[in-house]
Scaffold this motif. Sequence first.
Motif, short mmCIF file in Angstrom:
data_model
loop_
_atom_site.label_atom_id
_atom_site.label_comp_id
_atom_site.label_asym_id
_atom_site.label_seq_id
_atom_site.Cartn_x
_atom_site.Cartn_y
_atom_site.Cartn_z
N LEU A 1 16.53 32.73 -1.44
CA LEU A 1 15.25 32.83 -0.73
C LEU A 1 14.51 34.08 -1.19
O LEU A 1 15.06 35.18 -1.16
CB LEU A 1 15.50 32.90 0.78
N LYS A 2 13.25 33.89 -1.62
CA LYS A 2 12.45 35.03 -2.07
C LYS A 2 11.08 35.01 -1.40
O LYS A 2 10.46 33.95 -1.28
CB LYS A 2 12.27 34.97 -3.59
N HIS A 3 10.64 36.19 -1.00
CA HIS A 3 9.31 36.32 -0.41
C HIS A 3 8.25 36.11 -1.48
O HIS A 3 8.36 36.65 -2.59
CB HIS A 3 9.16 37.71 0.21
N VAL A 4 7.23 35.32 -1.17
CA VAL A 4 6.14 35.05 -2.12
C VAL A 4 5.00 36.01 -1.80
O VAL A 4 4.41 35.99 -0.72
CB VAL A 4 5.65 33.60 -2.01
N GLU B 1 25.54 36.05 9.49
CA GLU B 1 25.22 36.02 10.92
C GLU B 1 23.91 35.28 11.16
O GLU B 1 22.96 35.42 10.39
CB GLU B 1 25.07 37.45 11.46
N VAL B 2 23.88 34.49 12.23
CA VAL B 2 22.66 33.83 12.68
C VAL B 2 22.43 34.29 14.11
O VAL B 2 23.17 33.92 15.03
CB VAL B 2 22.79 32.29 12.62
N ILE B 3 21.41 35.11 14.30
CA ILE B 3 21.19 35.75 15.60
C ILE B 3 19.92 35.20 16.23
O ILE B 3 18.82 35.30 15.67
CB ILE B 3 21.10 37.28 15.43
N ILE B 4 20.08 34.61 17.39
CA ILE B 4 18.96 34.05 18.15
C ILE B 4 18.82 34.84 19.44
O ILE B 4 19.75 34.86 20.27
CB ILE B 4 19.18 32.56 18.43
N ASN B 5 17.71 35.52 19.59
CA ASN B 5 17.46 36.35 20.77
C ASN B 5 18.62 37.31 21.06
O ASN B 5 19.07 37.45 22.20
CB ASN B 5 17.18 35.47 22.00
N GLY B 6 19.12 37.93 20.00
CA GLY B 6 20.15 38.94 20.15
C GLY B 6 21.57 38.43 20.18
O GLY B 6 22.51 39.23 20.22
N LYS C 1 26.88 26.17 -3.68
CA LYS C 1 26.23 27.04 -2.70
C LYS C 1 24.84 26.50 -2.37
O LYS C 1 23.93 26.60 -3.18
CB LYS C 1 26.11 28.47 -3.25
N ALA C 2 24.70 25.92 -1.18
CA ALA C 2 23.39 25.45 -0.73
C ALA C 2 22.52 26.62 -0.28
O ALA C 2 21.29 26.57 -0.39
CB ALA C 2 23.55 24.45 0.41
N MET C 3 23.16 27.68 0.23
CA MET C 3 22.47 28.93 0.57
C MET C 3 23.30 30.08 0.04
O MET C 3 24.52 30.10 0.21
CB MET C 3 22.28 29.07 2.08
N ASP C 4 22.63 31.05 -0.58
CA ASP C 4 23.34 32.13 -1.26
C ASP C 4 22.87 33.48 -0.74
O ASP C 4 21.85 34.02 -1.18
CB ASP C 4 23.11 32.01 -2.77
N ASN C 5 23.59 34.01 0.27
CA ASN C 5 23.33 35.36 0.77
C ASN C 5 21.88 35.53 1.24
O ASN C 5 21.19 36.48 0.88
CB ASN C 5 23.67 36.39 -0.30
N VAL C 6 21.44 34.61 2.09
CA VAL C 6 20.05 34.59 2.55
C VAL C 6 19.89 35.47 3.79
O VAL C 6 20.67 35.37 4.75
CB VAL C 6 19.61 33.15 2.87
N SER C 7 18.87 36.33 3.77
CA SER C 7 18.50 37.13 4.93
C SER C 7 17.03 36.88 5.27
O SER C 7 16.18 36.84 4.37
CB SER C 7 18.72 38.62 4.67
N LYS D 1 21.34 37.01 8.61
CA LYS D 1 21.82 38.16 7.85
C LYS D 1 22.90 37.71 6.87
O LYS D 1 23.99 37.27 7.27
CB LYS D 1 22.41 39.22 8.80
N ASN D 2 22.56 37.78 5.58
CA ASN D 2 23.52 37.48 4.50
C ASN D 2 24.22 36.14 4.71
O ASN D 2 25.44 36.03 4.61
CB ASN D 2 24.56 38.60 4.40
N VAL D 3 23.41 35.13 4.98
CA VAL D 3 23.96 33.80 5.28
C VAL D 3 24.17 32.99 4.01
O VAL D 3 23.27 32.87 3.17
CB VAL D 3 23.02 33.03 6.24
#
Length: 231
Positions: A221-224, A63-68, A21-27, A7-9
Amino acid sequence: MTGLLLKNVSKVYKEGNEEVKAMDNVSLSIEQGEFVAIIGPSGSGKSTLLSIAGALLHASTGEVIINGTDIASLSEKQLSNVRLKEIGFILQTSNLIPYLTVLDQLLVVKRMTGSVSVADKSFARELLTELGLGAKLNNYPSQLSGGERQRTAIARAFMNNSSIILADEPTASLDSNRAHEVVQLISKEVKARDKAAIMVTHDERMLGYCDRIYRMEDGLLKHVENHQASV
């Protein structure tokens, strides 16, 4: 059920006086039983995303959420436990231990978390047989083909019954036929065992095995949609 949620990583590195920025607000949300591919040029942030999802690298924000569980608040010891029990890694090369047999490549994973039971040995044989290695249990890596070594690595990733599978260019060292075989097997096991899986790849011929495809570029990150990939 969602196995992996970003979430917004963002991930920011400092290069001299500049911030990159290697990652920019990635969900990104991946359900159990889903096999997702991430494509994009070198340096786009794909490896950073995989490292953060695999609890190998801390996100700068988000946030990085793994199994809650949001893993951002975990200690290094707890993160190590997450990597060992919740995440199976498949790398560009099989990284097998030269002096262990095919069966022992899997059992050593269980030894890292305690003792090896009869059920563990049975599960290891089941996995290897499913992946076409039933006749190779007592072989050493030097006695296997490239495809057989990578199949062993796939089985090892599933050995701890991890909920998340992360594959980093798993076909990089394989010819076209072996590459299709390996990705098809990963997809099959993800579905059969209800895992949440990400594959980072440059090989767009493999995308037909995936449920969703994303492109990463300049940390975004963009959905193709409607990607034309042949299997």
